[in-house]
Scaffold this active site. Structure first.
Site, PDB file in Angstrom:
ATOM      1  N   HIS A  36       0.747  -1.168  -0.167  1.00 17.02           N
ATOM      2  CA  HIS A  36      -0.028  -0.040   0.071  1.00 17.02           C
ATOM      3  C   HIS A  36       0.867   1.366   0.091  1.00 17.02           C
ATOM      4  CE1 HIS A  36      -3.382  -2.617   0.835  1.00 17.02           C
ATOM      5  NE2 HIS A  36      -4.294  -1.621   0.834  1.00 17.02           N
ATOM      6  N   ARG A  37       1.952   1.476   0.874  1.00 13.71           N
ATOM      7  CA  ARG A  37       2.733   2.419   1.074  1.00 13.71           C
ATOM      8  C   ARG A  37       3.525   2.477  -0.290  1.00 13.71           C
ATOM      9  NH1 ARG A  37       4.871   4.955   5.537  1.00 13.71           N
ATOM     10  NH2 ARG A  37       3.558   3.314   7.107  1.00 13.71           N
TER      11      ARG A  37
END
Ligand code: SF4
Lengths: 299, 208
Positions: free
Chosen positions: B43-44
């Site tokens: 996600h990051r």
């Protein structure tokens, strides 16, 4: 058997026992889950309980850990002062965990603090945890084995109340944890409460409370009443399986207590999740063993 | 596609906005088709580092999970054990994630917050809970691991692209109207808790 052989034998037994408890739940937990599954009537609760049942069956058949989080291993030993392996015990329990980790296999759940790396062996500084009780005039050894998963460890909380807060304060303290973190700790929960003087005395009791057989009651009448009241009260919240709502929330509430300083009430709460992987094994001095939590196991 | 088989609601990827339109919080669904494990670092990388996800999850599912995988021959893998991890950790990224990837079904554990509610409502997606602690059921509902990307992240964080068969039960916790089962339940639970505390306190005045 000489001492070295005996130590190897006990290591093997404990590795096999740890391996087993990660795959098969204790008899009392299985019975309680079946009972709660019967009593819940919403389609949602029923589907969740039947998934749990199917999971436990598959775990046994396929010989795999039933939950992917096999926790940090914790042992509570009640060791006879003249148990022949008393000096070796702590070291061999660590070795047993390493053995079980590769044999089962268990997840690598030991991260060294500050240096922040995973040891890759599931053991580290101070893990597995060993809580000691020395039993005078005994040559046997009782060991409680517990897999402390992340989700069910997270709600753990301890604090010291002023006596003015009373048992009313203890009640609120426990109940508040249920709707904050308890919800996400995979209910139905087993709730352990410690009542004593300070944070660490209460906290240790709250963990030991989780090792008691389901349905057992504190021998003090008022403490037993408190267990019953909290059990009914938490059930009335209706967390249901997985905290998704239902008629019940808990498998049980166990309170353990000691005397306290007149100016303080130390209180702590610890929860076990539905996948309450605890085991209890009793050895005599020749390492003949008896397992009280799981029937039909040979190590 | 949405079909009902033996009373089970089954979503098959690709999933469209119409398929999800009638699904409400508290419903139980199952998933056929494409599901990719996707958690913190992935996600990051997408949201903060602006990297493109190397697996196409458009109209498909992601699973907040870190599995135990057994490598087989010829770069193939077997799912040994997989369970959901706390979805709330991904809350911070989920709005941008859904917007950019076009994912339709997010699977995890526990509730999520306003970012995900916004994404589900505006980009027509749902968040579901797979009941945790059932790692063997989940693993056996994975038919095949078809691809593994971002392997540099290690076993738990790798994007394991799976083909699943009747993966579930999945309990819908945020629907395409943005309703949130956990948030609605929390209000009810807290009301009941206050009542229960009052009842108990009538009987525990042990300090006189
Ligand atoms: S709380 Fe228990 S059942 Fe749930 S994921 Fe953690 S260890 Fe498994």
């Amino acid at each position: 058997m000489d001492k070295r052989e005996q130590a190897e034998q006990l290591t093997r037994y404990m590795a096999n026992f740890v391996d087993h408890i990660g795959k098969v739940l204790p008899d009392d937990i299985i019975a309680k889950l079946d009972e709660l599954a019967e009593k819940e009537d919403s389609p949602l609760s029923r589907v969740i309980y039947s998934t749990m049942k199917r999971n436990q069956k598959l775990a046994k058949e396929l010989n795999r850990p039933s939950c992917q989080d096999t926790g940090v291993l914790q042992f509570w030993v009640k060791c006879g002062a003249s148990f022949p392996l008393i000096g070796e015990l702590e070291g061999l329990l660590k070795e047993a965990v390493v053995k079980a980790t590769f044999q089962a296999p268990l997840r690598h759940n030991s991260v060294e603090t500050f240096d922040e790396y995973n040891t890759g062996k599931n053991v580290g500084k101070g893990t597995p945890t060993v809580f000691w009780d020395i039993v005078p005039d005994s040559n046997g050894c009782e060991i409680y084995t517990y897999m402390a998963g992340g989700g069910c460890t997270l709600p753990g909380k301890a604090m010291v109340l002023m006596p003015g807060a009373g048992y009313e304060g203890v009640t609120r303290f426990v109940m508040d944890v249920m709707t904050s973190y308890g919800l996400n700790a995979c209910p139905p929960l087993l709730v352990g409460v410690g009542v004593a003087t300070s944070v660490e005395t209460a906290a240790l009791l709250s963990k030991k409370a989780l090792m008691r057989p389901l349905g057992s009651r504190n021998e003090n009448e008022r403490a037993a009443l408190m267990e019953k009241l909290l059990e009914d009260g938490i059930n009335a919240i209706g967390l249901g399986p997985q905290g998704m709502g239902g008629k019940y929330s808990v498998m049980g509430v166990h309170v353990e207590n000691t005397a306290r300083h007149p100016s303080t009430i130390g209180v702590a709460v610890n929860v076990g999740c539905w996948s309450h992987r605890r085991g209890h094994i009793i050895f005599d001095k020749d390492l003949n063993y008896r397992i009280t939590t799981h029937s039909e196991v040979t190590l | 596609m949405l079909e009902i088989k033996d009373g089970k609601k089954i979503l098959t990827t690709p999933v469209s906005a119409e398929d999800l339109a009638e699904i409400r919080i508290g419903d139980i669904v199952y998933l056929n088709g494409s599901m990719t494990t996707c958690r913190d670092v992935a996600h990051r990388r997408l949201v903060e580092a602006g990297r493109k996800l190397p697996v196409d999850v458009r109209d498909a599912a992601i699973f907040h999970a870190g599995p135990i995988i057994r490598p087989l021959e010829n770069d193939k893998f077997e799912m040994v054990s997989v369970g959901p991890t706390t979805s709330m950790r991904m809350e911070k990224f989920e709005k941008e994630f859904v917007e950019q990837t076009g994912v339709k079904v997010i699977i995890g554990k526990g509730g999520m917050g306003p970012n995900t509610e916004y994404a589900c409502k505006n980009y027509k997606a749902i968040h579901c809970v797979f009941p945790a602690g059932n790692a063997v059921v989940a693993a056996t509902e994975v038919e095949e691991i078809v691809d593994a990307q971002w392997r540099d992240l290690g076993m738990p964080e790798t994007l394991w692209h799976c083909r699943v068969r009747e993966f579930g039960p999945l309990i819908v916790s945020i629907d395409t109207e943005g309703r949130n089962l956990f948030e609605e339940n929390k209000v009810i639970f807290n009301e009941r808790k206050e009542k229960a505390i009052e009842e108990i306190c009538k009987q525990v005045s042990f300090i006189k």
